[in-house]
Design a protein around this motif. Structure first.
Motif, PDB file in Angstrom:
ATOM      1  N   GLU A 205       0.837  -1.199   0.000  1.00  0.00           N
ATOM      2  CA  GLU A 205       0.000   0.000   0.000  1.00  0.00           C
ATOM      3  C   GLU A 205       0.876   1.255   0.000  1.00  0.00           C
ATOM      4  O   GLU A 205       0.585   2.228  -0.706  1.00  0.00           O
ATOM      5  CB  GLU A 205      -0.914   0.022   1.233  1.00  0.00           C
ATOM      6  CG  GLU A 205      -1.961  -1.067   1.241  1.00  0.00           C
ATOM      7  CD  GLU A 205      -2.669  -1.198   2.585  1.00  0.00           C
ATOM      8  OE1 GLU A 205      -3.896  -1.371   2.559  1.00  0.00           O
ATOM      9  OE2 GLU A 205      -1.998  -1.122   3.631  1.00  0.00           O
TER      10      GLU A 205
ATOM     11  N   LYS B  60       2.367   1.912  -3.378  1.00  0.00           N
ATOM     12  CA  LYS B  60       1.364   2.499  -4.277  1.00  0.00           C
ATOM     13  C   LYS B  60       1.296   4.015  -4.045  1.00  0.00           C
ATOM     14  O   LYS B  60       1.304   4.797  -5.001  1.00  0.00           O
ATOM     15  CB  LYS B  60       0.002   1.846  -4.022  1.00  0.00           C
ATOM     16  CG  LYS B  60      -1.086   2.283  -4.943  1.00  0.00           C
ATOM     17  CD  LYS B  60      -2.378   1.532  -4.642  1.00  0.00           C
ATOM     18  CE  LYS B  60      -3.543   2.343  -5.155  1.00  0.00           C
ATOM     19  NZ  LYS B  60      -4.722   2.247  -4.353  1.00  0.00           N
ATOM     20  N   PHE B  61       1.230   4.434  -2.767  1.00  0.00           N
ATOM     21  CA  PHE B  61       1.213   5.862  -2.433  1.00  0.00           C
ATOM     22  C   PHE B  61       2.466   6.553  -2.971  1.00  0.00           C
ATOM     23  O   PHE B  61       2.398   7.660  -3.500  1.00  0.00           O
ATOM     24  CB  PHE B  61       1.155   6.073  -0.911  1.00  0.00           C
ATOM     25  CG  PHE B  61      -0.226   6.126  -0.335  1.00  0.00           C
ATOM     26  CD1 PHE B  61      -1.072   7.188  -0.629  1.00  0.00           C
ATOM     27  CD2 PHE B  61      -0.679   5.143   0.515  1.00  0.00           C
ATOM     28  CE1 PHE B  61      -2.338   7.262  -0.096  1.00  0.00           C
ATOM     29  CE2 PHE B  61      -1.951   5.200   1.059  1.00  0.00           C
ATOM     30  CZ  PHE B  61      -2.788   6.254   0.755  1.00  0.00           C
TER      31      PHE B  61
ATOM     32  N   SER C  31       4.468   5.628  -5.500  1.00  0.00           N
ATOM     33  CA  SER C  31       4.434   5.710  -6.963  1.00  0.00           C
ATOM     34  C   SER C  31       3.524   6.848  -7.426  1.00  0.00           C
ATOM     35  O   SER C  31       3.882   7.622  -8.326  1.00  0.00           O
ATOM     36  CB  SER C  31       3.940   4.397  -7.561  1.00  0.00           C
ATOM     37  OG  SER C  31       4.824   3.354  -7.244  1.00  0.00           O
ATOM     38  N   GLU C  32       2.343   6.945  -6.805  1.00  0.00           N
ATOM     39  CA  GLU C  32       1.401   8.011  -7.158  1.00  0.00           C
ATOM     40  C   GLU C  32       2.007   9.384  -6.892  1.00  0.00           C
ATOM     41  O   GLU C  32       1.882  10.302  -7.706  1.00  0.00           O
ATOM     42  CB  GLU C  32       0.109   7.865  -6.358  1.00  0.00           C
ATOM     43  CG  GLU C  32      -0.755   6.700  -6.759  1.00  0.00           C
ATOM     44  CD  GLU C  32      -1.920   6.443  -5.792  1.00  0.00           C
ATOM     45  OE1 GLU C  32      -2.091   7.210  -4.815  1.00  0.00           O
ATOM     46  OE2 GLU C  32      -2.650   5.467  -6.028  1.00  0.00           O
ATOM     47  N   THR C  33       2.670   9.522  -5.749  1.00  0.00           N
ATOM     48  CA  THR C  33       3.251  10.814  -5.373  1.00  0.00           C
ATOM     49  C   THR C  33       4.406  11.183  -6.280  1.00  0.00           C
ATOM     50  O   THR C  33       4.547  12.347  -6.673  1.00  0.00           O
ATOM     51  CB  THR C  33       3.706  10.787  -3.892  1.00  0.00           C
ATOM     52  OG1 THR C  33       2.606  10.377  -3.081  1.00  0.00           O
ATOM     53  CG2 THR C  33       4.187  12.139  -3.433  1.00  0.00           C
TER      54      THR C  33
ATOM     55  N   THR D 232       4.756  10.346  -9.397  1.00  0.00           N
ATOM     56  CA  THR D 232       4.133  10.772 -10.649  1.00  0.00           C
ATOM     57  C   THR D 232       3.537  12.172 -10.494  1.00  0.00           C
ATOM     58  O   THR D 232       3.691  13.026 -11.375  1.00  0.00           O
ATOM     59  CB  THR D 232       3.017   9.778 -11.065  1.00  0.00           C
ATOM     60  OG1 THR D 232       3.568   8.464 -11.084  1.00  0.00           O
ATOM     61  CG2 THR D 232       2.452  10.113 -12.413  1.00  0.00           C
ATOM     62  N   GLU D 233       2.888  12.393  -9.356  1.00  0.00           N
ATOM     63  CA  GLU D 233       2.242  13.671  -9.051  1.00  0.00           C
ATOM     64  C   GLU D 233       3.221  14.845  -9.092  1.00  0.00           C
ATOM     65  O   GLU D 233       2.929  15.887  -9.673  1.00  0.00           O
ATOM     66  CB  GLU D 233       1.650  13.572  -7.643  1.00  0.00           C
ATOM     67  CG  GLU D 233       0.396  14.331  -7.367  1.00  0.00           C
ATOM     68  CD  GLU D 233      -0.117  13.989  -5.972  1.00  0.00           C
ATOM     69  OE1 GLU D 233       0.295  14.677  -5.010  1.00  0.00           O
ATOM     70  OE2 GLU D 233      -0.903  13.036  -5.843  1.00  0.00           O
TER      71      GLU D 233
ATOM     72  N   LYS E 117       0.206  12.540   3.610  1.00  0.00           N
ATOM     73  CA  LYS E 117      -0.747  11.493   3.206  1.00  0.00           C
ATOM     74  C   LYS E 117      -0.657  10.258   4.093  1.00  0.00           C
ATOM     75  O   LYS E 117      -1.655   9.579   4.319  1.00  0.00           O
ATOM     76  CB  LYS E 117      -0.501  11.058   1.756  1.00  0.00           C
ATOM     77  CG  LYS E 117      -0.742  12.125   0.727  1.00  0.00           C
ATOM     78  CD  LYS E 117      -0.414  11.582  -0.650  1.00  0.00           C
ATOM     79  CE  LYS E 117      -0.458  12.650  -1.716  1.00  0.00           C
ATOM     80  NZ  LYS E 117      -0.055  12.116  -3.020  1.00  0.00           N
TER      81      LYS E 117
ATOM     82  N   HIS F  75      12.430   3.600  -4.976  1.00  0.00           N
ATOM     83  CA  HIS F  75      11.610   3.970  -6.134  1.00  0.00           C
ATOM     84  C   HIS F  75      12.331   4.978  -7.032  1.00  0.00           C
ATOM     85  O   HIS F  75      12.130   4.955  -8.246  1.00  0.00           O
ATOM     86  CB  HIS F  75      10.257   4.563  -5.686  1.00  0.00           C
ATOM     87  CG  HIS F  75       9.242   3.524  -5.320  1.00  0.00           C
ATOM     88  ND1 HIS F  75       8.326   3.049  -6.211  1.00  0.00           N
ATOM     89  CD2 HIS F  75       9.017   2.873  -4.168  1.00  0.00           C
ATOM     90  CE1 HIS F  75       7.561   2.147  -5.622  1.00  0.00           C
ATOM     91  NE2 HIS F  75       7.970   2.020  -4.370  1.00  0.00           N
TER      92      HIS F  75
END
Length: 148
Positions: A99, A102-103, A105-107, A109-110, A129, A146
């Motif tokens: 989990e 996932k956070f 990776s999203e961040t 990209t963000e 977050k 990452h």
């Protein structure tokens, strides 16, 4: 039920059960929460502020645990492990590594990060977050992985 109400109930229960270690730990947490409220000039802390105080309490105990472990003070190590378990009971459920990844990776990209040089931007966006839901050192390690 607010954290302070829960703590007060647990303090009363610990007194009734004559659980001295629990009682001491609960009182320390309550005191930290009240001190934070006074410092901020508030009557009641928000959930996020309570989480900040609890996270600080956890970090202090973990740091002390490492130091006592290095010094070979097993008596203090056991006491701190017990205190940590009491404090953890008030923390929100921790995120799994999947989990958390996932956070992360999203961040990434963000914020559009692509190298370790931009780790500060990623951490600044990510930590609010996952505050209280993940250990900061684990988050740091995973972000580095990452970004490499």
């Amino acid at each position: 039920m607010s954290l302070l109400e829960r703590l007060n109930k647990d303090i009363i229960q610990a007194m009734k059960n004559k659980e001295k270690d629990k009682l001491t730990t609960f009182r320390m947490i309550k005191s930290s929460l009240q001190n934070e409220a006074i410092k901020l000039g508030k009557q009641e802390l928000s959930e996020e502020e309570e989480l900040t105080v609890l996270s600080r309490e956890m970090k202090q105990r973990k740091d002390s645990l490492q130091e006592f472990d290095k010094a070979g003070r097993e008596d203090l190590v056991e006491k701190l492990r017990m205190e940590l378990s009491y404090v953890e009971a008030y923390m929100p459920e921790q995120l799994s590594e999947e989990e958390l990844s996932k956070f992360i990776s999203e961040t990434i990209t963000e914020v559009g990060a692509s190298s370790k040089a931009e780790m500060g931007k990623v951490m600044a966006a990510l930590m609010p977050k996952v505050k209280g839901k993940a250990d900061g050192s684990l988050v740091n390690k995973l972000v580095q992985q990452h970004l490499s």
